[in-house]
Structure formats: structure tokens, C-alpha cells
Motif scaffolding. Structure first.
Motif, PDB file in Angstrom:
ATOM      1  N   MET A   1       1.288  -0.915  -0.145  1.00  0.00           N
ATOM      2  CA  MET A   1      -0.016   0.128   0.362  1.00  0.00           C
ATOM      3  C   MET A   1       0.877   1.136   0.124  1.00  0.00           C
ATOM      4  SD  MET A   1      -2.687   1.331   3.216  1.00  0.00           S
ATOM      5  CE  MET A   1      -4.002  -0.236   2.574  1.00  0.00           C
ATOM      6  N   ALA A   2       0.552   2.363  -0.718  1.00  0.00           N
ATOM      7  CA  ALA A   2       1.461   3.724  -0.300  1.00  0.00           C
ATOM      8  C   ALA A   2       0.897   4.088   0.822  1.00  0.00           C
ATOM      9  CB  ALA A   2       0.309   4.552  -1.819  1.00  0.00           C
ATOM     10  N   ASP A   3       2.266   4.835   1.240  1.00  0.00           N
ATOM     11  CA  ASP A   3       2.487   5.557   2.195  1.00  0.00           C
ATOM     12  C   ASP A   3       1.573   6.889   2.421  1.00  0.00           C
ATOM     13  OD1 ASP A   3       4.614   4.054   3.077  1.00  0.00           O
ATOM     14  OD2 ASP A   3       5.748   5.686   2.268  1.00  0.00           O
ATOM     15  N   PRO A   4       0.660   6.737   3.446  1.00  0.00           N
ATOM     16  CA  PRO A   4      -0.600   8.156   3.788  1.00  0.00           C
ATOM     17  C   PRO A   4       0.542   9.485   2.948  1.00  0.00           C
ATOM     18  CG  PRO A   4       0.445   7.222   5.338  1.00  0.00           C
ATOM     19  CD  PRO A   4       1.344   6.727   4.282  1.00  0.00           C
ATOM     20  N   ILE A   5      -1.189  10.108   2.626  1.00  0.00           N
ATOM     21  CA  ILE A   5      -0.932  11.971   2.830  1.00  0.00           C
ATOM     22  C   ILE A   5      -1.360  11.662   4.429  1.00  0.00           C
ATOM     23  CG2 ILE A   5      -1.795  13.206   2.264  1.00  0.00           C
ATOM     24  CD1 ILE A   5      -1.917  12.628  -0.184  1.00  0.00           C
ATOM     25  N   VAL A   6      -1.159  12.448   5.310  1.00  0.00           N
ATOM     26  CA  VAL A   6      -1.130  13.078   6.496  1.00  0.00           C
ATOM     27  C   VAL A   6      -1.440  14.703   6.657  1.00  0.00           C
ATOM     28  CG1 VAL A   6      -0.391  13.557   8.572  1.00  0.00           C
ATOM     29  CG2 VAL A   6       0.301  11.415   7.828  1.00  0.00           C
ATOM     30  N   VAL A   7      -2.953  15.024   7.016  1.00  0.00           N
ATOM     31  CA  VAL A   7      -3.585  16.035   7.065  1.00  0.00           C
ATOM     32  C   VAL A   7      -3.764  16.801   8.438  1.00  0.00           C
ATOM     33  CG1 VAL A   7      -5.792  15.168   6.572  1.00  0.00           C
ATOM     34  CG2 VAL A   7      -5.042  18.033   6.024  1.00  0.00           C
ATOM     35  N   GLY A   8      -3.163  17.672   8.769  1.00  0.00           N
ATOM     36  CA  GLY A   8      -3.090  18.022  10.493  1.00  0.00           C
ATOM     37  C   GLY A   8      -4.973  19.055  10.229  1.00  0.00           C
ATOM     38  N   VAL A   9      -5.471  18.993  11.520  1.00  0.00           N
ATOM     39  CA  VAL A   9      -6.549  19.767  11.992  1.00  0.00           C
ATOM     40  C   VAL A   9      -7.072  20.695  13.174  1.00  0.00           C
ATOM     41  CG1 VAL A   9      -7.625  18.608  10.027  1.00  0.00           C
ATOM     42  CG2 VAL A   9      -8.210  17.784  12.077  1.00  0.00           C
ATOM     43  N   ASP A  10      -7.167  21.123  13.058  1.00  0.00           N
ATOM     44  CA  ASP A  10      -7.573  22.281  14.298  1.00  0.00           C
ATOM     45  C   ASP A  10      -9.346  22.645  14.751  1.00  0.00           C
ATOM     46  OD1 ASP A  10      -7.770  24.540  12.329  1.00  0.00           O
ATOM     47  OD2 ASP A  10      -5.851  25.147  14.195  1.00  0.00           O
ATOM     48  N   GLY A  11     -10.169  22.469  13.606  1.00  0.00           N
ATOM     49  CA  GLY A  11     -11.625  23.274  14.268  1.00  0.00           C
ATOM     50  C   GLY A  11     -11.707  24.148  12.358  1.00  0.00           C
ATOM     51  N   SER A  12     -10.566  24.908  12.599  1.00  0.00           N
ATOM     52  CA  SER A  12     -10.033  26.261  11.591  1.00  0.00           C
ATOM     53  C   SER A  12     -11.373  25.879  10.295  1.00  0.00           C
ATOM     54  CB  SER A  12      -8.716  26.572  11.688  1.00  0.00           C
ATOM     55  OG  SER A  12      -8.380  25.795  11.139  1.00  0.00           O
ATOM     56  N   ALA A  13     -11.802  27.047   9.383  1.00  0.00           N
ATOM     57  CA  ALA A  13     -12.124  26.560   8.085  1.00  0.00           C
ATOM     58  C   ALA A  13     -11.043  26.577   7.231  1.00  0.00           C
ATOM     59  CB  ALA A  13     -12.639  27.787   7.649  1.00  0.00           C
ATOM     60  N   SER A  14      -9.340  27.229   7.282  1.00  0.00           N
ATOM     61  CA  SER A  14      -8.397  26.605   7.251  1.00  0.00           C
ATOM     62  C   SER A  14      -7.763  24.995   6.794  1.00  0.00           C
ATOM     63  CB  SER A  14      -6.744  27.510   7.368  1.00  0.00           C
ATOM     64  OG  SER A  14      -5.803  27.634   6.604  1.00  0.00           O
ATOM     65  N   ALA A  91       2.997  19.104  21.405  1.00  0.00           N
ATOM     66  CA  ALA A  91       2.936  19.929  21.075  1.00  0.00           C
ATOM     67  C   ALA A  91       2.781  20.084  18.955  1.00  0.00           C
ATOM     68  CB  ALA A  91       4.633  20.885  21.312  1.00  0.00           C
ATOM     69  N   ALA A  92       1.898  20.612  18.422  1.00  0.00           N
ATOM     70  CA  ALA A  92       1.568  20.890  16.697  1.00  0.00           C
ATOM     71  C   ALA A  92       2.090  20.181  15.890  1.00  0.00           C
ATOM     72  CB  ALA A  92       0.513  21.429  16.664  1.00  0.00           C
ATOM     73  N   ALA A  93       3.736  21.225  16.154  1.00  0.00           N
ATOM     74  CA  ALA A  93       4.209  20.883  14.272  1.00  0.00           C
ATOM     75  C   ALA A  93       5.886  19.858  14.908  1.00  0.00           C
ATOM     76  CB  ALA A  93       5.115  22.112  14.662  1.00  0.00           C
ATOM     77  N   GLU A  94       5.756  19.265  16.224  1.00  0.00           N
ATOM     78  CA  GLU A  94       6.666  18.786  16.564  1.00  0.00           C
ATOM     79  C   GLU A  94       5.657  16.873  16.594  1.00  0.00           C
ATOM     80  OE1 GLU A  94       6.435  20.830  18.609  1.00  0.00           O
ATOM     81  OE2 GLU A  94       8.246  21.594  18.777  1.00  0.00           O
ATOM     82  N   ALA A  95       4.577  16.780  16.574  1.00  0.00           N
ATOM     83  CA  ALA A  95       3.316  15.646  16.642  1.00  0.00           C
ATOM     84  C   ALA A  95       3.191  15.254  14.982  1.00  0.00           C
ATOM     85  CB  ALA A  95       2.136  15.832  16.903  1.00  0.00           C
ATOM     86  N   ILE A  96       3.338  16.498  14.655  1.00  0.00           N
ATOM     87  CA  ILE A  96       2.837  15.827  12.669  1.00  0.00           C
ATOM     88  C   ILE A  96       3.384  15.896  12.363  1.00  0.00           C
ATOM     89  CG2 ILE A  96       1.771  17.348  10.926  1.00  0.00           C
ATOM     90  CD1 ILE A  96       0.137  18.919  13.032  1.00  0.00           C
ATOM     91  N   ALA A  97       5.304  16.799  13.020  1.00  0.00           N
ATOM     92  CA  ALA A  97       6.343  16.192  12.183  1.00  0.00           C
ATOM     93  C   ALA A  97       6.570  14.776  12.209  1.00  0.00           C
ATOM     94  CB  ALA A  97       7.582  16.878  12.682  1.00  0.00           C
ATOM     95  N   ALA A  98       6.660  14.307  13.548  1.00  0.00           N
ATOM     96  CA  ALA A  98       6.906  12.876  13.593  1.00  0.00           C
ATOM     97  C   ALA A  98       5.991  11.821  13.054  1.00  0.00           C
ATOM     98  CB  ALA A  98       6.897  12.411  14.869  1.00  0.00           C
ATOM     99  N   ALA A  99       4.368  11.963  12.868  1.00  0.00           N
ATOM    100  CA  ALA A  99       3.965  11.286  12.036  1.00  0.00           C
ATOM    101  C   ALA A  99       3.759  11.421  10.641  1.00  0.00           C
ATOM    102  CB  ALA A  99       2.236  12.043  11.797  1.00  0.00           C
ATOM    103  N   ALA A 100       5.056  12.644  10.263  1.00  0.00           N
ATOM    104  CA  ALA A 100       5.470  12.617   8.189  1.00  0.00           C
ATOM    105  C   ALA A 100       6.475  11.540   8.159  1.00  0.00           C
ATOM    106  CB  ALA A 100       5.876  14.203   8.617  1.00  0.00           C
ATOM    107  N   ARG A 101       6.829  10.928   8.805  1.00  0.00           N
ATOM    108  CA  ARG A 101       8.157  10.569   9.379  1.00  0.00           C
ATOM    109  C   ARG A 101       7.773   8.746   7.943  1.00  0.00           C
ATOM    110  NH1 ARG A 101       9.728  10.185  15.427  1.00  0.00           N
ATOM    111  NH2 ARG A 101      10.998  12.476  15.090  1.00  0.00           N
ATOM    112  N   SER A 102       6.359   8.146   8.150  1.00  0.00           N
ATOM    113  CA  SER A 102       5.588   7.171   7.496  1.00  0.00           C
ATOM    114  C   SER A 102       4.891   8.298   6.047  1.00  0.00           C
ATOM    115  CB  SER A 102       4.517   6.543   8.720  1.00  0.00           C
ATOM    116  OG  SER A 102       4.069   7.004   9.092  1.00  0.00           O
TER     117      SER A 102
END
Length: 291
Positions: A1-14, A91-102
Motif C-alpha cells: 500500500m502507498a504511504d499515507p498523506i497526513v493532514v492536520g486539523v484544528d477545527g478552523s476553516a483553513s 505540541a502540534a508541529a512536533e507531533a505532525i512532523a513525527a507522523a510525517a516520518r511514515s
């Protein structure tokens, strides 16, 4: 299976705009989509002032609801994509960067819920663009349509192969032409210790910069023969040149700040002003983009 695309959300419109973009990109790549929300689940005995809100059943339920809404948005834009959701700690940036490893790609909105009205680049998206091990796409303001070309900033220096490759591969995925933009304000230094002249012939230097761009892109036409390709050299600050090209772009591709790329402050300026999503690519071969 292809590696995933990770998207971070916080409830904002952006962040919901980022989810929609990421879902469509996952469909193009045949990749699963992983939607993440980052929570600081403070322990009750940690003495902090002011004391943050404690993680509890209400916050857990609100976070799960936020993720459900994001998943519904993703499935509406790309029904065939496999979507999963997850709450991350830290913390958001660190946690998402860790998820980006895969991951093969990380997507975030340009501004979270805490952003000022006039500021398009949130601290999380900026930090993530600088530290992620894989490409990061920052999705900004809403726009009509999806753009008619891929735009890539080419500095004409070593280390940009991953940036150029990513741009060509996106052009293939989207069946769009590619515009390579090389902007200059002074004659390029050819090596360590080179002195830039105080007075120079703009037309002559422009021709030399055009040769530099052509040399940087040598071989890419052969690797991607189906991509319609335009070389664009302009006597302008790179951030302005790329921002000016962004209204017609489906995606603007640049190198990550603080690495071997020519872009640093340029990347941050572009992220503030671009009128298209911006892909920030690590300028190292370790995580080359994979289709």
C-alpha cells in the motif's frame, strides 16, 4: 500500500480547506488519507500557570467530533479514498512532523484558529515546513478553480533535484504544464568567495541567468517527456516572482527554508502572499517524492 498523506486539523476553516485539498491529492496518488488532531493532554499534577484546560471526556468528545467532520469533508471530496482519523499527543508541529516520518506528504492549513485576521501563515505551518522529513503542502485562502499550471522556484544551485522532481511529478499527476521560475536580483555567485559586481549589465546577466536555469533543468525534459515545460527568468525578488505567478497555479513548489535551498526568508514571504497552495520540499535525496 502507498504511504499515507497526513493532514492536520484544528477545527478552523483553513484546516478544512486543507482536508479537501489533501483528499483530492490522495485520490490522484491512490494513497490513504490520515487525518490527525494534536492535543496537549496535560497531567493533573503538572504545576503550570496559567493552568491549561484539563483533558477529559468533554474534550475527548469534542476532538472526536472535529475529526468526524473532517473525515466527512474528505469523503465528500474523494469518496474512493480510505480515510482514518487519530488524536496525537504533544505540541502540534512536533507531533505532525513525527507522523510525517511514515507519510509521503503532509498537508496543513495556512492559519489556525488562533491566527490574526491579516496573517496568512500560522506558527504551526511555518514550523512544520522547516522541520518535516517529507514534503509539506500549506493550503491558504479559498480560491475559484484549481489552477492551470504547476509553478516551481528554481534557484540554480546544487541540491534542488527533489524540488524539481516533485514539481514534474505533480504536473504528471494533474496533467498540467510546468513553469520553472528563476528570479534574480544580483548576478549569481558561481562558487565560494565569488564577489558580486556593484555595476553590471542587466540584459547580459539575464542571459547568463537563463543559461543557469537551463543547465539546472538539463535532463528533466527527457525524464518527463509528456510534460509541457516553460522556463521563466525574471529580474525580481524570488518571493515576489513566485507570488506573482501563483494566481494561475494549481501548486507552487519551493525548497524548504534553512536547508540547502536558495529559499529561506523567501519561502516564508511566499507563504504569506501566495494565492495557491505551496509545497515546501526538503532539499535532500533521502525522502524523494514517490508516485
Amino acid at each position: 500500500m502507498a504511504d499515507p498523506i497526513v493532514v492536520g486539523v484544528d477545527g478552523s476553516a483553513s484546516s478544512l480547506q486543507a482536508v479537501a485539498w489533501a483528499a483530492r491529492e490522495a485520490a490522484l496518488r491512490g494513497a490513504p488519507l490520515r487525518i490527525v488532531y494534536v492535543a496537549l493532554r496535560w497531567a493533573y499534577d503538572v504545576p503550570l500557570v496559567p493552568q491549561p484546560a484539563h483533558w477529559g471526556p468533554d474534550m475527548e468528545a469534542a476532538s472526536r467530533q472535529l475529526l468526524r467532520q473532517a473525515a466527512e469533508r474528505a469523503r465528500a471530496d474523494a469518496p474512493a479514498v480510505t480515510v482514518t482519523t487519530e488524536i496525537l499527543d504533544g505540541a502540534a508541529a512536533e507531533a505532525i512532523a513525527a507522523a510525517a516520518r511514515s507519510a509521503q506528504l503532509v498537508v496543513v492549513g495556512s492559519r489556525g484558529r488562533g491566527g490574526f485576521a491579516g496573517l496568512l501563515l500560522g506558527s504551526v505551518s511555518g514550523d512544520l515546513a522547516a522541520r518535516s522529513p517529507c514534503p509539506v503542502v500549506i493550503v491558504g485562502r479559498p480560491r475559484a478553480g484549481h489552477g492551470a499550471e504547476i509553478v516551481v522556484g528554481v534557484a540554480g544551485r546544487p541540491g534542488q533535484d527533489p524540488v524539481v522532481r516533485f514539481a514534474f511529478e505533480e504536473a504528471v499527476l494533474r496533467r498540467l504544464p510546468l513553469r520553472a521560475v528563476h528570479a534574480w536580483t544580483h548576478p549569481a555567485a558561481r562558487g565560494p568567495g565569488d564577489m558580486q559586481p556593484l555595476v553590471y549589465d542587466v540584459e547580459g546577466v539575464g542571459q547568463e541567468e537563463a543559461r543557469l536555469l537551463a543547465e539546472s533543468l538539463a535532463g528533466w525534459r527527457e525524464k518527463f517527456p509528456d510534460v509541457t515545460f516553460v522556463e521563466h527568468v525574471v529580474h525580481e525578488h524570488p518571493a515576489k516572482a513566485l507570488s506573482d505567478a501563483s494566481p494561475s497555479a494549481a501548486l507552487v513548489v519551493v525548497g524548504a527554508p534553512g536547508r540547502t535551498s536558495f529559499f529561506g526568508s523567501t519561502t516564508y514571504a511566499l507563504l504569506h502572499h501566495a494565492q495557491a497552495p505551496v509545497a515546501v520540499i526538503p532539499c535532500t535525496p533521502a525522502r524523494a517524492h514517490r508516485l
